[in-house]
Write an enzyme that holds these catalytic residues in place. Sequence first.
Site, PDB file in Angstrom:
ATOM      1  N   THR A   1     -23.212  92.919  -3.404  1.00 17.97           N
ATOM      2  CA  THR A   1     -23.628  91.878  -2.462  1.00 17.97           C
ATOM      3  C   THR A   1     -25.145  91.842  -2.359  1.00 17.97           C
ATOM      4  O   THR A   1     -25.780  92.883  -2.286  1.00 17.97           O
ATOM      5  CB  THR A   1     -23.057  92.217  -1.069  1.00 17.97           C
ATOM      6  OG1 THR A   1     -21.648  92.088  -1.149  1.00 17.97           O
ATOM      7  CG2 THR A   1     -23.612  91.339   0.027  1.00 17.97           C
TER       8      THR A   1
ATOM      9  N   THR B   1     -24.602  96.363   3.119  1.00 17.06           N
ATOM     10  CA  THR B   1     -23.716  96.162   1.977  1.00 17.06           C
ATOM     11  C   THR B   1     -22.723  97.317   1.961  1.00 17.06           C
ATOM     12  O   THR B   1     -22.956  98.351   2.587  1.00 17.06           O
ATOM     13  CB  THR B   1     -24.496  96.065   0.649  1.00 17.06           C
ATOM     14  OG1 THR B   1     -23.573  95.878  -0.429  1.00 17.06           O
ATOM     15  CG2 THR B   1     -25.323  97.295   0.373  1.00 17.06           C
TER      16      THR B   1
ATOM     17  N   GLY C   1     -17.231  96.293   4.302  1.00 15.22           N
ATOM     18  CA  GLY C   1     -17.568  95.471   5.452  1.00 15.22           C
ATOM     19  C   GLY C   1     -16.829  95.813   6.728  1.00 15.22           C
ATOM     20  O   GLY C   1     -17.356  95.648   7.835  1.00 15.22           O
TER      21      GLY C   1
HETATM   22  C1  SD4 Z   1     -17.785  92.931   2.269  1.00 19.85           C
HETATM   23  N1  SD4 Z   1     -19.917  93.974   2.598  1.00 19.85           N
HETATM   24  O1  SD4 Z   1     -17.253  91.852   2.115  1.00 19.85           O
HETATM   25  C2  SD4 Z   1     -19.160  93.151   1.690  1.00 19.85           C
HETATM   26  C3  SD4 Z   1     -19.016  93.722   0.331  1.00 19.85           C
HETATM   27  C4  SD4 Z   1     -20.259  94.205  -0.297  1.00 19.85           C
HETATM   28  O2  SD4 Z   1     -21.397  94.697  -2.207  1.00 19.85           O
HETATM   29  O3  SD4 Z   1     -21.253  94.499   0.299  1.00 19.85           O
HETATM   30  N2  SD4 Z   1     -20.262  94.297  -1.592  1.00 19.85           N
HETATM   31  O4  SD4 Z   1     -17.227  93.866   2.834  1.00 19.85           O
END
Ligand code: SD4
Length: 338
Positions: free
Chosen positions: A195, A246, A249
């Site tokens: 992300t 990141t 989540g």
């Molecule tokens: C999530 N925080 O949807 C995001 C995923 C993420 O790198 O950071 N991926 O949970």
Amino acid sequence: MKRRNFIKNASLSGVGLAIGTALTNCTNKTSEDSQKEKSIVTTAKKSLPLVIATWNFHNATSKAWETLQSGKSALDAIEQGCMVEEADVKNVTVGKGALPDRDGNVTLDACIMNSKGDCGSVVYLQNITHAISVARKVMEDTPHVMLAGKGAEQFAYEKGFKKENLLTESSKKAWEEWKVKSEYKPIINIENHDTIGMLTVDKNGDICGGCTTSGLAYKMAGRVGDSPIIGAGLFVDNEVGGAVATGLGEEVAKTVGSFLVVELMRQGKTPQEACEEAIKRIVSKPNSNYKDFQVAYIAVNKKGETGSYSIHKNFSMSKVQDGKSENIQSDYFLKEKE
Ligand code: SD4
């Protein structure tokens, strides 16, 4: 340590400077290198503007930097920088080419905040590559903060965004292979975590931020992560600083992580101390299985001091300051246990 030097011709901002800006990208650092770098970063003059982002997103931070140097706003820099990753089909966690949910649908989450405290967000957006731009439109052109699913998609078409198939052949193939066993386990650092969260501080000390993702690969249909949730995946308070998350989540959302980092900075912590405290908040919960998931934060304060911290190793922060682009290996909680 490998160093590659990039010379970019950038015309510098409204001040009317026009110079070649050297962008230096550092990769493959040892932890000793990182420690040295960390102390340099801590003691260096914190000149503005600056751009930071989660992970090693040199192209994205460089684009944001160039956007700032061309005299555009910090918000433009965030949008343009995030768009680089959204358009990159090799990044399977953001925008076009992202890995789908378990039903084969690519669904995007994104949000953006400006220095006035305005924010816009889209969740569960399908068929539109540039979720960050739709989030910006939500902020600027609607009385709302968040639009979801079909409503967000319809709004995007009304604003002129084009319908696109976001599922590339290679992501489809990966999903089909995954379906054979259909095992769902968040994988640390790899595959599931790329992300992009980005923060800029412009030359006046004004802060903006953005975050864009497809969330976790093979997530349940309808799942929304932390990334589009103001206060969880991103928070900016122009009086204090900004933070982006990141990683898994659900864990960020449970602790309202980015808001927590900013509030800790308000209480006097440095960005680094604030990121560390927010990670400790997650790992010290009763029954936390933090060894099985990654969470990372990056943060910046109004002075242009930055910090980053994660649970597991191999998280890094991209940064451009004084025209110098670098990738800084983050310190991490489990290092204390090694
Ligand atoms: C999530 N925080 O949807 C995001 C995923 C993420 O790198 O950071 N991926 O949970």
